[in-house]
Structures are given as C-alpha cells and as structure tokens.
Design an enzyme around this catalytic site. Structure first.
Site, PDB file in Angstrom:
ATOM      1  N   THR A 223      39.870 126.462  35.988  1.00 51.88           N
ATOM      2  CA  THR A 223      40.750 125.507  35.305  1.00 51.88           C
ATOM      3  C   THR A 223      41.276 124.423  36.232  1.00 51.88           C
ATOM      4  O   THR A 223      41.670 123.360  35.776  1.00 51.88           O
ATOM      5  CB  THR A 223      41.964 126.232  34.697  1.00 51.88           C
ATOM      6  OG1 THR A 223      42.674 126.912  35.761  1.00 51.88           O
ATOM      7  CG2 THR A 223      41.533 127.233  33.641  1.00 51.88           C
ATOM      8  N   ASP A 224      41.269 124.676  37.544  1.00 53.51           N
ATOM      9  CA  ASP A 224      41.896 123.709  38.457  1.00 53.51           C
ATOM     10  C   ASP A 224      41.279 122.318  38.358  1.00 53.51           C
ATOM     11  O   ASP A 224      41.985 121.322  38.425  1.00 53.51           O
ATOM     12  CB  ASP A 224      41.806 124.198  39.913  1.00 53.51           C
ATOM     13  CG  ASP A 224      42.751 125.366  40.170  1.00 53.51           C
ATOM     14  OD1 ASP A 224      42.747 125.903  41.294  1.00 53.51           O
ATOM     15  OD2 ASP A 224      43.471 125.752  39.221  1.00 53.51           O
TER      16      ASP A 224
ATOM     17  N   SER B 235      36.922 126.339  41.106  1.00 52.84           N
ATOM     18  CA  SER B 235      36.589 124.945  40.769  1.00 52.84           C
ATOM     19  C   SER B 235      37.181 123.927  41.735  1.00 52.84           C
ATOM     20  O   SER B 235      36.704 122.797  41.798  1.00 52.84           O
ATOM     21  CB  SER B 235      37.028 124.630  39.334  1.00 52.84           C
ATOM     22  OG  SER B 235      38.437 124.606  39.237  1.00 52.84           O
TER      23      SER B 235
ATOM     24  N   THR C  49      38.698 131.486  37.439  1.00 54.81           N
ATOM     25  CA  THR C  49      39.548 132.624  37.109  1.00 54.81           C
ATOM     26  C   THR C  49      38.963 133.479  36.002  1.00 54.81           C
ATOM     27  O   THR C  49      39.112 134.699  35.993  1.00 54.81           O
ATOM     28  CB  THR C  49      40.945 132.109  36.713  1.00 54.81           C
ATOM     29  OG1 THR C  49      41.497 131.460  37.851  1.00 54.81           O
ATOM     30  CG2 THR C  49      41.865 133.211  36.242  1.00 54.81           C
TER      31      THR C  49
HETATM   32  N1  ASP Z   1      42.986 129.091  39.215  1.00 54.91           N
HETATM   33  C1  ASP Z   1      41.737 128.514  38.879  1.00 54.91           C
HETATM   34  C2  ASP Z   1      41.319 128.950  37.486  1.00 54.91           C
HETATM   35  O1  ASP Z   1      42.248 129.105  36.706  1.00 54.91           O
HETATM   36  C3  ASP Z   1      40.690 128.764  39.862  1.00 54.91           C
HETATM   37  C4  ASP Z   1      39.607 127.758  39.619  1.00 54.91           C
HETATM   38  O2  ASP Z   1      39.917 126.651  39.172  1.00 54.91           O
HETATM   39  O3  ASP Z   1      38.448 128.094  39.849  1.00 54.91           O
HETATM   40  O4  ASP Z   1      40.174 129.038  37.154  1.00 54.91           O
END
Ligand code: ASP
Length: 349
Positions: free
Chosen positions: A113-114, A80, A34
């Site tokens: 973050t995932d 991720s 993200t």
């Molecule tokens: N929603 C996720 C983020 O906050 C997408 C990811 O993990 O790439 O990064």
C-alpha cells in the site's frame, strides 16, 4: 447501478444452485507488500515481514475460486517502497501482456500500500486497454486478527469480473470501496480505510454482496492514453520530488540537477506557492533545461496556474499529489520537454 456478481448470483430465486456456468478468467499478479506478509502474532499489526507469494494469498481465500478462474503469477516480490522504475515497467508490461490474451477478462494486481497509488496511476496512464484492472493491498498482515487482505482480495476479484468495471480506468479496491487510480491516495499510516479520494470521492463500493458504481473518472486514461506501455522504452526519465518547508535551502535542487534529473516536482506549501528558495530552484531548473512542476504538500485541492509559470517554464500539477505528478511528468518527458505541452497533459490526464 447494482450488479449482483457475488455468490448469490450462482443461486436461483429459490436458493437452489443454478446450472454451472463458465467462470470468468482473471489474471492475478503478485508483487509483495503487507497483503503477502506475516507477523509473529495475531496482535502484531505492524513490523512484519514479507514472507508469502500470490499462492499463499490465494490459499487464504478459497472462496475466490468460486467466482473466477484464476491464473496466478508472481511478478516481483518486494515491499512497495522498494519498487523502482525497472520494476514498474516490468509490472506494467506483465499487466498488458496478460490482458492481451483473448480469454483473460480482467486482471487483479496485489501490491504494497505504501506506493500503491503510484503503480495504479502508472498503469492508468500506460495500459491502453478497456478490460478491468484492479489493484488491491492490505493494511494488516495476513496473520493479523481481522486481517483485511482476504476480503480485499475477494472483493477485488469480484470487481474485476464485473462488466461495469471495464472502461473506468485502473481501480483500487480496499475496505469495501472502489477508488479511481487518478484520485485515490493512501491517507492513513495504519487504518484499514486508508485509501480515500477526499475531493472526488470513491467511484463505487461493494455492499451487501453487490458492486455499486456511482460515478466515473473524468481524465484521460487507459484506452485513450497517449503513453501506451509499448512506446515507453526501458529508461524512464529521472524525476525527483523536493518537499518545501520553512528555512529550506537550495542545495536539494542543486543536488538533483547534478544527479541528472530531467524533472523536479515541488511539494510546495499552500497552492503551489514558491518560497524564495523554491523560486531559486525553479530558475536553476530552467537554466539546466529541467522541467519544474508545482504540486503541493496540502492534502487536497487543485494547484492553480501562476503568472510566473510562463516566465520560469513551470507546470501546475492540477489536483495530482507530488507522487502522482512525478509519474505523469516521467511519462510526459518521454514525449516532450515543452512545458506548455506538459501543462496540457496535467490538465487532461
Ligand atoms: N506497509 C506496506 C503495505 O501496507 C508495505 C508495502 O507497501 O509493501 O503493503
């Protein structure tokens, strides 16, 4: 302990700039997520696309070049949730390689973050170095009103330049907090304070332009690890997670074993409790020489040992959530399949 590593430290007491000094060299590696994503409008905070790279992220934070000499590199470019074991190894090998350069003083990894906590914990277990390693992400895309990525990135670089960040294991910086990779987890789907360590707390914070560390992780990590990336090999053992619930069947255990897993992590109910079907799954795992770790779907607390662990060769996951237990079990299986030796790893890492 307060360390002033913000821009103020570049100003003398009377506010006049002091003589320029060599900026610390920080490697900054991009992987997607993200923090590198954009949406159609500033109020569209979700359902965005991965469109940027590490250069785009850095262009949004020119101030960061006042506090560090940056060497930017895009390692992978994915959301991720799509990071696989091969990418994880690639990321870890690049982190290790850049830190092996004598003039690089720390590394910042930008990441979705995932699954950020999985990569951060994998690095915590495999990078046998003491230089600062800081993993950073964002909960909102770069186009958002009050995007959190730019300040998260700035803070992450600041932490990576601080001598006090060395030797504390891999750190996770978001929302002004400094979390330990061993403890921190994503606890909200959308909130900017998503990364928390409920029981152990964060190990520091960035406040008033200063970095404050107030405790240390207690497990084995980085410098003291027995799983240095150089010895991990190219094929991490296949380990699956099975989530237990009312009316669960045994078919997922059978399918995982047929797929060739070397380990199963149970996201059990309660304190790692075995339902009848989970017990049948553990028996089947034992029969097929598949190691079985009891973690929990409960958000916090230590999974304690059971008398059945000895009989069914099971491992209690300590305070590791299922996704982190999977990371440690994969690495443990590169060294041993003895369940007592694996339990010792879970009790110390
Ligand atoms: N929603 C996720 C983020 O906050 C997408 C990811 O993990 O790439 O990064």
């Amino acid at each position: 302990m307060e360390i002033d590593t913000g821009e103020q430290s570049k100003m003398g007491a009377n506010g006049v700039g002091v003589g320029a000094k060599r900026l610390p060299h920080i490697a900054i590696l991009g992987t997607g997520g993200t923090i590198a994503s954009t949406a159609a409008s500033a109020t569209q905070l979700h359902d965005y696309k991965l469109t940027g790279d590490i250069d785009a992220i850095l262009n949004a934070v020119p101030q960061v070049r006042r506090i560090a000499e940056l060497r930017a590199e895009q390692v992978v470019s994915v959301d991720s949730h799509d990071i696989d074991n091969a990418m994880l190894l690639t990321i870890a090998r690049r982190v290790d390689a850049v830190l092996s350069q004598p003039d690089v003083e720390g590394v910042v990894l930008t990441h979705g973050t995932d699954t950020l906590e999985e990569t951060a914990y994998f690095l915590n277990l495999t990078i046998k170095r003491s230089k600062p390693i800081v993993v950073v992400g964002a909960m909102r895309p770069s186009t958002a009103l009050s995007a959190d990525g730019p300040l998260n990135l700035y803070n992450a670089v600041r932490v990576a330049t601080s001598a006090q960040a060395a030797g504390k294991g891999v750190l996770v910086v978001l929302n002004d907090r400094i979390g330990a990779a061993r403890y921190v987890s994503k606890t909200s789907t959308t909130a900017t304070d998503a990364f928390r360590s409920f029981e152990q707390g964060c190990i520091g914070e960035i406040a008033g332009g200063k970095i404050h560390f107030y405790n240390m992780p207690t497990g084995i990590h980085t410098q003291a690890t027995e799983f240095p990336i150089q010895g991990v090999g190219d094929d991490l053992p296949l380990v699956d997670i099975i989530y237990d619930h009312q009316n669960a069947g045994t078919h997922l255990y059978d399918a995982a074993i047929r797929a060739g897993v070397r380990g199963i992590v149970l996201a059990a109910t309660g304190n790692g409790s075995l339902s009848r079907t989970a017990r049948a799954g553990a028996r089947s795992a034992l029969h097929h020489d598949v190691r079985f770790v009891r973690s929990t779907r409960v958000a916090q607390g230590v999974v304690t040992s059971l008398a059945d662990d000895e009989m069914l060769h099971m491992v209690a996951a300590n305070s590791l959530n299922p996704q982190k237990a999977r990371i440690l079990l994969m690495l443990a299986l590169t060294r041993t399949s003895d369940f007592r030796a694996i339990q010792a790893y879970f009790d110390t890492y």
